[in-house]
Write an enzyme that holds these catalytic residues in place. Structure first.
Site, PDB file in Angstrom:
ATOM      1  N   GLU A   1     -11.672   8.763 -69.753  1.00 14.22           N
ATOM      2  CA  GLU A   1     -10.581   7.789 -69.828  1.00 14.22           C
ATOM      3  C   GLU A   1     -11.153   6.452 -70.330  1.00 14.22           C
ATOM      4  O   GLU A   1     -12.272   6.080 -69.965  1.00 14.22           O
ATOM      5  CB  GLU A   1     -10.025   7.591 -68.411  1.00 14.22           C
ATOM      6  CG  GLU A   1      -9.003   6.476 -68.256  1.00 14.22           C
ATOM      7  CD  GLU A   1      -8.687   6.164 -66.777  1.00 14.22           C
ATOM      8  OE1 GLU A   1      -9.611   6.216 -65.939  1.00 14.22           O
ATOM      9  OE2 GLU A   1      -7.512   5.855 -66.486  1.00 14.22           O
TER      10      GLU A   1
ATOM     11  N   ASN B   1      -2.232   3.462 -71.316  1.00 13.27           N
ATOM     12  CA  ASN B   1      -3.525   4.103 -71.089  1.00 13.27           C
ATOM     13  C   ASN B   1      -3.385   5.511 -71.680  1.00 13.27           C
ATOM     14  O   ASN B   1      -2.731   6.373 -71.090  1.00 13.27           O
ATOM     15  CB  ASN B   1      -3.808   4.134 -69.580  1.00 13.27           C
ATOM     16  CG  ASN B   1      -5.204   4.628 -69.258  1.00 13.27           C
ATOM     17  OD1 ASN B   1      -5.845   5.267 -70.077  1.00 13.27           O
ATOM     18  ND2 ASN B   1      -5.657   4.367 -68.042  1.00 13.27           N
TER      19      ASN B   1
ATOM     20  N   LYS C   1      -0.680   7.909 -69.997  1.00 19.22           N
ATOM     21  CA  LYS C   1      -0.840   8.116 -68.543  1.00 19.22           C
ATOM     22  C   LYS C   1       0.432   7.758 -67.764  1.00 19.22           C
ATOM     23  O   LYS C   1       0.980   6.662 -67.921  1.00 19.22           O
ATOM     24  CB  LYS C   1      -2.025   7.282 -68.065  1.00 19.22           C
ATOM     25  CG  LYS C   1      -2.414   7.470 -66.602  1.00 19.22           C
ATOM     26  CD  LYS C   1      -3.687   6.663 -66.325  1.00 19.22           C
ATOM     27  CE  LYS C   1      -4.173   6.787 -64.896  1.00 19.22           C
ATOM     28  NZ  LYS C   1      -5.402   5.975 -64.679  1.00 19.22           N
TER      29      LYS C   1
ATOM     30  N   GLU D   1      -4.191  -1.660 -63.343  1.00 19.70           N
ATOM     31  CA  GLU D   1      -3.486  -0.771 -64.293  1.00 19.70           C
ATOM     32  C   GLU D   1      -1.985  -1.005 -64.263  1.00 19.70           C
ATOM     33  O   GLU D   1      -1.314  -0.886 -65.280  1.00 19.70           O
ATOM     34  CB  GLU D   1      -3.790   0.695 -63.969  1.00 19.70           C
ATOM     35  CG  GLU D   1      -5.162   1.138 -64.411  1.00 19.70           C
ATOM     36  CD  GLU D   1      -5.275   2.646 -64.467  1.00 19.70           C
ATOM     37  OE1 GLU D   1      -4.575   3.284 -65.263  1.00 19.70           O
ATOM     38  OE2 GLU D   1      -6.078   3.193 -63.683  1.00 19.70           O
TER      39      GLU D   1
ATOM     40  N   CYS E   1      -7.067  10.682 -65.451  1.00 20.88           N
ATOM     41  CA  CYS E   1      -7.571  10.167 -64.178  1.00 20.88           C
ATOM     42  C   CYS E   1      -6.638  10.397 -62.980  1.00 20.88           C
ATOM     43  O   CYS E   1      -6.562  11.483 -62.468  1.00 20.88           O
ATOM     44  CB  CYS E   1      -7.947   8.691 -64.307  1.00 20.88           C
ATOM     45  SG  CYS E   1      -8.994   8.183 -62.911  1.00 20.88           S
TER      46      CYS E   1
ATOM     47  N   ASN F   1     -12.057   7.338 -64.503  1.00 21.85           N
ATOM     48  CA  ASN F   1     -12.929   6.236 -64.052  1.00 21.85           C
ATOM     49  C   ASN F   1     -12.593   6.059 -62.582  1.00 21.85           C
ATOM     50  O   ASN F   1     -11.558   5.474 -62.241  1.00 21.85           O
ATOM     51  CB  ASN F   1     -12.575   4.923 -64.742  1.00 21.85           C
ATOM     52  CG  ASN F   1     -13.108   4.799 -66.153  1.00 21.85           C
ATOM     53  OD1 ASN F   1     -14.121   4.153 -66.401  1.00 21.85           O
ATOM     54  ND2 ASN F   1     -12.406   5.409 -67.095  1.00 21.85           N
TER      55      ASN F   1
HETATM   56  N1  CDV Z   1      -8.551   5.148 -63.226  1.00 23.20           N
HETATM   57  C1  CDV Z   1      -7.953   5.671 -62.152  1.00 23.20           C
HETATM   58  O1  CDV Z   1      -6.843   6.175 -62.249  1.00 23.20           O
HETATM   59  N2  CDV Z   1      -8.628   5.607 -61.003  1.00 23.20           N
HETATM   60  C2  CDV Z   1      -8.081   6.054 -59.743  1.00 23.20           C
HETATM   61  C3  CDV Z   1      -8.687   5.294 -58.581  1.00 23.20           C
HETATM   62  C4  CDV Z   1      -8.336   3.844 -58.629  1.00 23.20           C
HETATM   63  C5  CDV Z   1      -8.210   5.879 -57.247  1.00 23.20           C
HETATM   64  C6  CDV Z   1      -8.321   7.538 -59.529  1.00 23.20           C
HETATM   65  O2  CDV Z   1      -7.359   8.229 -59.146  1.00 23.20           O
HETATM   66  O3  CDV Z   1      -9.446   8.020 -59.638  1.00 23.20           O
END
Ligand code: CDV
Length: 311
Positions: A47, A110, A127, A146, A172, A197
């Site tokens: 990501e 994103n 996303k 975000e 993510c 991430n």
């Molecule tokens: N980049 C993300 O979406 N990170 C989230 C963290 C913040 C919980 C994740 O679900 O990994």
């Protein structure tokens, strides 16, 4: 004859706040070459793979915020990735921050693109599940903005028949939601590609900090097994500007087993030969949605908890 495709997961170590696109793209090119050397048909990057994870900073200056976004894909800076993909005959998934001018305003997402072996963008995903907060929380060691910097994705969960299989994408936090895999699987996904991430600590809600890596694998393994798909989850890892990102990039089989796993928190490639016919078998047997799924008998959901109110 089995339908096997070899997939790479190109984990990235930290990207510095001031690291240029050129330098980052150079790292991606190196990993793409390594993936080709291992016979990969397709390589998955994380990501927001082109920059540091900038939503950790409250950015007042709009020009600075925009500097983390791509206004076109490919651009002069990212074109070498597309060119190398064509030269090597390898596809890729790339997560990045997308800025478009639509409806007379700037829109930020994103996003991720899926590029085939001829260098064509065959799919795009924006996303849907945006974690974190939109307010300034300067008292925390880092933030997660975000919800401020991105709009909720408006393209839905798509799948694409390409490179010998049916590919789905998510990003993510999407991986924590069963709906993501279920919708992708209902749309035929055999390979779910995702970048992430994930900090090892959530300063405003540390409840599950000790389980960060466990939950990372738990959701991807359950998603794969319950939906008869391969899952390729690829991290940005290590100490990025004072924020420790878990690594643990993994390729998960439809059995739910991890078949390849990163051991470092640096740039590292993992790969696996993925037999896509296993997906067909699982979707025809234990997880035949048509034969066994009975949503009309699940009862009516009445609210967030679903508890039926008293008569
Ligand atoms: N980049 C993300 O979406 N990170 C989230 C963290 C913040 C919980 C994740 O679900 O990994």
């Amino acid at each position: 004859m089995s339908r096997s495709i070899t997939v790479g997961g190109a984990q990235l170590g930290p990207i510095a706040r001031n690291e240029s696109r050129q330098v980052v793209v150079g790292r991606l090119l190196e990993l793409m070459r390594e993936a080709h050397g291992r016979g990969c048909d397709l390589v998955t990057f994380p990501e927001l793979a082109l920059t540091s994870f900038f939503p950790r900073w409250w950015l007042d200056d709009e020009d600075e915020l925009d500097s983390f976004f791509e206004r076109e894909m490919p651009s002069a800076a990212t074109r070498p990735l597309f060119e190398l993909a064509v030269d090597l005959g390898i596809g890729f998934y790339l997560g990045y921050a997308e800025l478009v001018e639509e409806e007379g305003r700037k829109r930020r997402f994103n996003s991720a693109v899926l590029v085939d072996k001829s260098g064509q963008i065959v799919g795009k995903y924006r996303k849907v599940h945006l974690p974190g907060h939109a307010d300034n929380r300067p008292h925390f060691p880092f933030q997660h903005l975000e919800k401020l910097y991105f709009e909720v994705g408006d393209l839905g969960f798509g799948t694409w028949r390409t490179m010998g299989g049916v590919m789905g994408m998510c990003i993510c936090n999407d991986r924590r939601w069963p709906e993501t895999y279920r919708v992708l699987s209902l749309k035929g996904a055999e390979l779910v590609l995702l970048g992430y991430n994930t900090p090892s600590t959530i300063p405003w809600d540390p409840t599950y900090d000790d389980q960060a890596s466990f939950h990372n694998h738990l959701v991807m393994q359950a998603g794969a097994y319950q939906n008869g798909t391969w899952v390729v989850g690829v991290a940005k890892a290590g100490d990025e500007e004072g924020c420790n990102l878990i690594g643990g990039s993994a390729i998960v089989a439809p059995s739910g087993e991890i078949v390849a796993l990163c051991s470092s928190k640096d740039d590292e490639l993992i790969s696996a030969a993925c037999d896509l016919d296993i997906c067909v078998r699982n979707k025809d047997a234990m997880f035949s949605f048509e034969a066994h799924r009975r949503i009309e008998h699940y009862g009516v959901i009445t609210g967030q908890t679903g508890v039926t109110p008293p008569e």
